[in-house]
Design an enzyme around this catalytic site. Structure first.
Site, short mmCIF file in Angstrom:
data_model
loop_
_atom_site.label_atom_id
_atom_site.label_comp_id
_atom_site.label_asym_id
_atom_site.label_seq_id
_atom_site.Cartn_x
_atom_site.Cartn_y
_atom_site.Cartn_z
N ARG A 36 0.83 -1.20 0.00
CA ARG A 36 0.00 0.00 0.00
C ARG A 36 0.87 1.26 0.00
O ARG A 36 0.57 2.22 -0.72
CB ARG A 36 -0.93 0.00 1.21
N GLY A 82 2.48 1.79 -3.48
CA GLY A 82 1.46 2.08 -4.47
C GLY A 82 0.87 3.48 -4.33
O GLY A 82 0.66 4.18 -5.32
N GLU A 96 -3.23 -2.43 -7.17
CA GLU A 96 -3.65 -3.49 -6.26
C GLU A 96 -2.76 -3.38 -5.04
O GLU A 96 -1.54 -3.52 -5.14
CB GLU A 96 -3.52 -4.87 -6.90
N CYS A 126 -2.33 -12.36 -2.68
CA CYS A 126 -3.12 -11.18 -2.34
C CYS A 126 -4.52 -11.55 -1.89
O CYS A 126 -5.23 -10.71 -1.32
CB CYS A 126 -3.18 -10.22 -3.53
N GLU A 140 -2.66 -5.55 6.69
CA GLU A 140 -2.31 -6.81 6.02
C GLU A 140 -0.97 -7.32 6.51
O GLU A 140 0.03 -6.63 6.44
CB GLU A 140 -2.26 -6.60 4.51
#
Length: 535
Positions: free
Chosen positions: A240, A243, A260, A297, A388
């Protein structure tokens, strides 16, 4: 200093123009360097790759769909013919099992989605032509006429590789040049794929500059490249934080970014399902959580379990499996550190160990599976419990009945998937429907009675979802022709004469294309539909 492998820039393999250093792949099982030395590209490489891709954009956009399809089919065949070498390279660089994972699952998936993209290119199904004859308006999706910059992930050396995966296939099918920034975890595998792709491009008569390949960039240079307005789009799969940094750079330049990012893929277990097959569900959950050492993922990072005898038995059975599980090997030290940090964040927020422990002895990037637990109130109150932990770790959230389960669902961030297991009798049906209603706006794919790990390459698949699983809820990274539409522009023609229209929008249908004409889908020419004449 050792000789470094070339980059693919300007339509040919050449030495890096201004290397900022070199690197080698690391064998994850031993944490030692393997293979050839690859360049860390500097600004000249990046700028030359962008300029070269821009130079090819108009020519590639004008190529006949049949030539694009021929390239994609030929590339797929070349990957299959070279499969033994590719699997050997990928196994060395990622420690993923050569069989069945690489040879029998991922490599066929990569070639299969290239062929699906070829079919969509040949049939032009991704263009979605719409014609309003009364208003004199015609529109369709068309090439961006700009390059697509693709950042590939570490966990799929074939199926999501920046030079072979779904993003690549989609961008090329839409007739856009690709700048592939491959993942440094598997440079040798990516180079081999790029060699096959480059040869297939030339054989198909496509512009040699349709593909640029860079192995590694300084993060600041990656942001500079992502923020160049000459790009048509950016695609990224990974963390994250990385990205969102790329997205911020792209947003500032008006470049669409398809990302993603992060997903915990919650699994809700209802009472009836646990009573009927709790032991089997514990095995399903454990197998899904530890598949590929958890480096998917769609890994089930949260499992929501009701309190009571059946729920307690499930947690005990799952914890026993985590306790007994052997260590596995992760892709890199960075991935291992990220997992440890994620589990530490869970514990700091109150999660307690139930089974297993991420700590593992031995060489390489070794890890053991871990299951932690927390109650529903804590999960709802603390966002850290939704971070995550990428790897073989999961969090069991205990709930008192359906109302607390619904509170957990309502507190969820956006995810790629959400799963509900109900019993075979009708007793769980009402609770299933209520949970499905709560999950539907929070997940891209709603799953009934199956673990979320698999992602079928299907036209009906949505491998996407609300933020932060992706950057936009309306697009998928898997499934043709939908994935192709990310890399297209909507072009509208207002009373434009026939010979100046794209083929898809002329009165005569080009080869049986399904088009929306005056309020309905049809395969007919406009003359057949309206009684007029065709051009």
């Amino acid at each position: 200093m050792s000789a470094r492998e070339p980059v693919l820039v300007g339509g040919r393999w050449q030495a890096s123009l201004d290397t900022a250093g070199e690197f080698r792949a690391l064998d994850p099982t031993r944490a030692v360097e393997v293979g050839a030395a690859f360049p860390i590209s500097g600004a000249q490489d990046a700028r030359a790759a962008l300029a070269s891709a821009c130079a090819a954009a108009e020519e590639l956009a004008a190529c006949a769909p049949a030539r694009i399809a021929a390239f994609l089919d030929a590339y797929a065949a070349a990957i299959e013919a070279d499969g033994e070498t590719l699997v050997e390279l990928a196994h060395l660089e990622t420690a993923l099992p050569a069989r069945p994972r690489l040879a029998e699952v991922e490599l066929p998936r990569a070639s299969g989605q290239l062929r699906q993209a070829a079919r969509a290119a040949r049939e032009r199904s991704w263009t979605q032509p719409i014609i309003d004859t009364a208003a004199g308006l015609r529109s369709h999706l068309a090439p961006l006429r700009k390059p697509v910059l693709i950042f590939g992930p570490n966990n799929f050396p074939f199926a999501f590789n920046a030079v072979a995966g779904s993003d690549f296939a989609s961008a090329i099918a839409a007739r856009n040049p690709v700048i592939a920034k491959v993942h440094p975890s598997h440079p040798g595998t990516s180079q081999r794929l790029a060699q096959l792709a480059h040869r297939a491009l030339l054989d198909a008569g496509l512009p040699a500059q349709s593909l640029q390949v860079l192995y590694h960039l300084d993060p600041a240079l990656g942001l500079e490249l992502a923020g160049d307005a000459r790009l048509g789009a950016l695609a990224f799969t990974g963390s994250r934080s990385a990205g969102l940094a790329l997205k911020a750079a792209a947003d500032a330049a008006g470049v669409p970014a398809y990302l993603e990012l992060s997903s915990v893929n919650p699994v809700f277990l209802l009472e009836g399902a646990l009573r009927e097959r709790g032991e089997a569900l514990a095995q399903e959950f454990f197998a899904s959580c530890t598949l590929g050492v958890g480096q998917f993922c769609t890994n089930p990072g949260v499992v929501v379990v009701p309190r009571g005898e059946a729920g307690d038995a499930f947690v005990a059975a799952a914890a026993a499996r985590f306790d007994a599980a052997p260590a596995g090997t992760m892709f890199s030290q960075g991935v291992l550190d990220h997992l440890r940090a994620g589990v530490a964040a869970w514990r700091a927020a109150g999660a307690q160990p139930l089974g297993g422990d991420v700590a593992a002895d031995g060489e390489g990037y070794r890890v053991r599976p871990a299951l932690l637990g927390v109650d529903a109130a804590a999960f709802v109150a603390d966002r850290r419990l939704q971070s995550e932990a990428f790897g073989p770790a999961s969090l069991a959230v205990r709930v008192d009945g359906i109302d607390e389960a619904l509170q957990v669902a309502a507190a969820l961030e956006g995810n790629l998937t959400g799963t509900i297991y109900g019993g075979d009798s009708a007793a769980d049906d009402d609770d299933w429907r209520r949970l499905a209603g709560a999950l539907r706006p929070r997940v891209g794919r709603l799953i009934d009675g199956r673990m979320p790990t698999g992602v079928a390459v299907s036209a009906a698949m949505n491998h996407g979802g609300p933020y932060p699983s992706t950057g936009h809820p309306g697009f998928t990274a898997v499934g043709m022709p939908s994935a192709i539409r990310r890399f297209a522009a909507l072009h509208c023609y207002d009373h434009v004469r026939q010979d100046a229209l794209p083929e898809e929008l002329r009165d005569r249908n080009p080869g049986g294309l399904s088009r929306w004409i005056d309020g309905g889908w049809t395969l007919d020419d406009i003359a057949t539909k309206t009684g007029g004449t065709t051009a």
